[in-house]
Design an enzyme around this catalytic site. Structure first.
Site, mmCIF file in Angstrom:
data_model
loop_
_atom_site.group_PDB
_atom_site.id
_atom_site.type_symbol
_atom_site.label_atom_id
_atom_site.label_comp_id
_atom_site.label_asym_id
_atom_site.label_seq_id
_atom_site.Cartn_x
_atom_site.Cartn_y
_atom_site.Cartn_z
ATOM 1 C CE1 TYR A 176 89.696 -49.184 35.958
ATOM 2 C CE2 TYR A 176 88.226 -49.971 34.253
ATOM 3 C CZ TYR A 176 88.741 -48.717 35.271
ATOM 4 O OH TYR A 176 88.029 -47.653 35.288
ATOM 5 N N GLY A 177 91.489 -55.303 36.943
ATOM 6 C CA GLY A 177 91.829 -56.540 36.742
ATOM 7 C C GLY A 177 91.193 -57.329 35.377
ATOM 8 N NE ARG B 150 79.027 -57.025 32.145
ATOM 9 C CZ ARG B 150 79.653 -55.797 31.932
ATOM 10 N NH1 ARG B 150 79.561 -55.347 30.817
ATOM 11 N NH2 ARG B 150 80.544 -55.302 32.919
ATOM 12 N NE ARG C 51 99.855 -91.681 38.303
ATOM 13 C CZ ARG C 51 99.544 -92.451 39.183
ATOM 14 N NH1 ARG C 51 99.320 -93.690 38.906
ATOM 15 N NH2 ARG C 51 99.377 -92.078 40.374
HETATM 16 C C1 UD1 Z 1 85.127 -49.817 32.721
HETATM 17 C C2 UD1 Z 1 84.979 -48.421 32.555
HETATM 18 C C3 UD1 Z 1 84.773 -48.004 30.876
HETATM 19 C C4 UD1 Z 1 85.856 -48.903 30.207
HETATM 20 C C5 UD1 Z 1 86.091 -50.326 30.588
HETATM 21 C C6 UD1 Z 1 87.113 -50.857 29.758
HETATM 22 C C7 UD1 Z 1 84.169 -47.226 34.408
HETATM 23 C C8 UD1 Z 1 83.045 -46.412 35.205
HETATM 24 N N1 UD1 Z 1 83.968 -47.537 33.446
HETATM 25 O O1 UD1 Z 1 83.736 -50.342 32.329
HETATM 26 O O2 UD1 Z 1 84.815 -46.525 30.684
HETATM 27 O O3 UD1 Z 1 85.604 -48.535 28.837
HETATM 28 O O4 UD1 Z 1 86.095 -50.687 32.093
HETATM 29 O O5 UD1 Z 1 87.248 -52.199 30.024
HETATM 30 O O6 UD1 Z 1 85.484 -47.359 35.061
HETATM 31 N N2 UD1 Z 1 85.374 -52.777 40.013
HETATM 32 C C9 UD1 Z 1 85.976 -52.625 41.389
HETATM 33 N N3 UD1 Z 1 84.941 -52.064 42.010
HETATM 34 C C10 UD1 Z 1 83.644 -51.575 41.564
HETATM 35 C C11 UD1 Z 1 83.303 -51.792 40.260
HETATM 36 C C12 UD1 Z 1 84.461 -52.455 39.579
HETATM 37 O O7 UD1 Z 1 86.750 -53.244 41.760
HETATM 38 O O8 UD1 Z 1 82.796 -51.110 42.432
HETATM 39 C C13 UD1 Z 1 86.675 -53.279 39.005
HETATM 40 C C14 UD1 Z 1 86.202 -54.668 38.406
HETATM 41 O O9 UD1 Z 1 86.397 -55.891 39.219
HETATM 42 C C15 UD1 Z 1 86.746 -54.571 37.287
HETATM 43 C C16 UD1 Z 1 87.017 -53.267 36.895
HETATM 44 O O10 UD1 Z 1 87.020 -52.746 38.068
HETATM 45 O O11 UD1 Z 1 88.210 -55.291 37.370
HETATM 46 C C17 UD1 Z 1 85.908 -52.770 35.670
HETATM 47 O O12 UD1 Z 1 84.821 -52.906 36.346
HETATM 48 P P1 UD1 Z 1 83.523 -53.137 35.240
HETATM 49 O O13 UD1 Z 1 82.365 -53.268 36.096
HETATM 50 O O14 UD1 Z 1 84.009 -54.233 34.361
HETATM 51 O O15 UD1 Z 1 83.612 -51.898 34.360
HETATM 52 P P2 UD1 Z 1 82.961 -51.625 32.934
HETATM 53 O O16 UD1 Z 1 81.554 -51.962 32.731
HETATM 54 O O17 UD1 Z 1 83.806 -52.703 31.747
HETATM 55 CA CA CA Z 2 84.998 -54.364 32.398
#
Ligand code: UD1
Ligand code: CA
Length: 468
Positions: A114-115, A28, A345
């Site tokens: 989460y990153g 996105r 600079r």
């Molecule tokens: C996720 C949560 C959701 C929460 C939200 C909060 C899950 C299934 N859903 O959704 O409940 O409300 O975060 O922000 O966990 N990532 C990986 N490997 C993967 C998929 C994702 O490392 O296979 C990492 C992404 O880089 C990211 C994080 O996990 O940093 C979250 O992934 P993202 O796809 O953004 O999840 P959301 O749809 O935001």
């Molecule tokens: Ca997310």
């Protein structure tokens, strides 16, 4: 809360491991770069998360990478005590945590971050760690006015957490729930291994959701503790550019508030950007539209005019910086006057009382106290003494087309307007160079040196007359 507030006894008996999920593509964002490297206040999203992790002093930290793994690892190669686990392909957040398990100890607890949730503060995470160390599955939740995209927290009539349903899998009634999953969980490692092995991917996205461990814990009768954060901005995720832009304003407003609290006057707290750290003395004034990058130190009474960019700069007390200056890697003394439209600079050092005026560029040079270059001047690779005056349009020609050379201008020397000092050259103390001179040999001290054609007046000359 300080890192020291982690109970030492509990952390010794039940070591803390942290797993940071950073493998997703960030579709996105519509970018060629991994989402966790997108900058927030000048620092990658993942850098914000890892700064907080540092405050928790975990025994292990594993970053799960996947999309752009090499780029992410390269960006954090210097970070102390990080391990990386590769998730290829990316089959969901639960699958991501699974890839980190081989690097984690058998016992203790695991905090999952989460990153793309960059601002969760250590003081919100520590209670989760303590709850997991007491045997529970701990999660952090948040009430959001617009919960679109987030997993919703499902509670029984008595308030007990039952599970999490992802937005894409939720019924209309579930979508109406405002309590959301931040993604941040902490669990005993042994239980986490068991739950992750039991995950299934029969859902709307065909992924192994980490969030499904909640229902598994409930089924086993393991206590689930959900704490709600007070400030929703702390746990907002970055999925698209709008959310990134929103968080940028949050971070900048917080930085502005800290400056105001520290006694700095900001002409408009909504129009300052700090992409690094800005340290200010007393009674500093900062006008609108200024950007501060890297480490910037402003001493007491410094005034920064509108629309200046300062990167890795130190400014001495009571120095006045006029609008539209670009100052990079410079040290400026006290009571100096810089700008408007000045460019400093890297490795420039200006002593007290120096004046650098409009359309003046100084590079890799030192100026002694009270020296001035007020208009339209370039000074590169020069050692300038005290009380030197550069006339308007002076150029220090430091580059011969192949190599750069140094110029020395001793105390009290003056250069006339439009002088060119061809390096390497020394201008002696108290020397004066006549306007319009190009000098390529050392200029003796205390004398006037002129290097230009003499003016000649031809008497009896008449102007050409236009032919009809
Ligand atoms: C996720 C949560 C959701 C929460 C939200 C909060 C899950 C299934 N859903 O959704 O409940 O409300 O975060 O922000 O966990 N990532 C990986 N490997 C993967 C998929 C994702 O490392 O296979 C990492 C992404 O880089 C990211 C994080 O996990 O940093 C979250 O992934 P993202 O796809 O953004 O999840 P959301 O749809 O935001
Ligand atoms: Ca997310």
């Amino acid at each position: 809360m300080t890192p020291a507030s982690l109970p030492p006894a509990a952390s010794a008996s039940s070591p803390l491991s942290v797993v940071v999920l950073a493998a997703g593509k960030g579709t996105r964002m519509r970018s060629d770069h991994p989402k966790v490297l997108q900058p927030l206040a000048g620092k990658p999203l993942l850098g914000h998360v890892l700064d907080t992790v540092g405050q928790l002093h975990p025994a292990r930290t594993v970053v799960v990478t996947g999309f752009g793994a090499q780029q992410v690892q390269a960006a954090f190669a210097q970070w102390p005590q990080l391990q990386f686990a590769l998730q290829q392909p990316q089959l969901g957040t639960g699958h991501a945590v699974q890839q980190a398990l081989p690097l984690l100890p058998d016992d203790g607890v695991c905090l999952v971050l989460y990153g793309d949730v960059p601002l969760a503060p250590a003081h919100s995470l520590l209670p989760l760690v303590a709850q997991a160390q007491a045997g529970a599955l701990a999660l952090l939740t948040v009430e959001l006015p617009d919960p679109t995209g987030y997993g919703r927290i499902l509670r029984a009539a008595d308030g007990a957490v039952q599970g999490i349903v992802e937005h894409k899998d939720a019924t209309p009634a579930q979508r109406a729930l405002r309590e959301c999953n931040t993604g941040i969980v902490c669990a005993p490692l042994a239980a986490l291994r068991r739950w992750l092995a039991a995950l299934r991917n029969d859902n709307a996205q065909g992924e192994y959701y980490l969030t499904d461990i909640v229902a598994l814990a409930v089924a086993e009768g393991v206590p689930v503790r959900a704490s709600t954060v007070d400030d929703a901005d702390d746990v907002l995720g970055v999925n698209d550019r709008r959310q990134l832009a929103h968080l940028e304003r949050v971070v900048q407003r917080r930085a502005a508030d800290r400056l105001l609290d520290a006694g700095v006057t900001l002409a408009d707290p909504g129009r300052i950007d700090v992409r690094g750290s800005l340290h200010c003395g007393r009674d500093v004034f900062i006008d609108v539209g200024c950007v501060f990058e890297g480490e910037v130190h402003l001493a007491d009474g410094v005034h920064v005019g509108a629309y200046c960019v300062l990167r890795n700069v130190r400014v001495g007390a009571a120095t006045h910086i006029q609008p539209f200056c670009h100052l990079d890697g410079a040290a400026i003394g006290a009571d100096a006057a810089i700008g408007p439209f000045a460019r400093l600079r890297p490795t420039t050092a200006l002593a007290d009382g120096v004046h650098i005026g409009n359309f003046v560029e100084v590079k890799n040079s030192t100026f002694g106290a009270g020296s001035k270059a007020n208009h339209l001047t370039y000074v590169g690779d020069a050692t300038v003494g005290a009380r030197v005056n550069f006339g308007a349009g002076t150029i220090v020609a430091n580059y011969d087309g192949a190599n750069k050379h140094r110029t020395i201008v001793e105390d009290d020397a003056h250069t006339g307007s439009n002088s060119v000092l061809v390096a390497p050259i020394t201008v002696g103390a108290g020397a004066t160079i006549g306007a319009g001179s190009t000098v390529s040999k050392n200029v003796p001290a205390g004398q006037l040196t002129v290097a230009r054609a003499r003016a000649v007046t031809l008497s009896g000359w008449s102007r050409p007359v236009k032919t009809k």
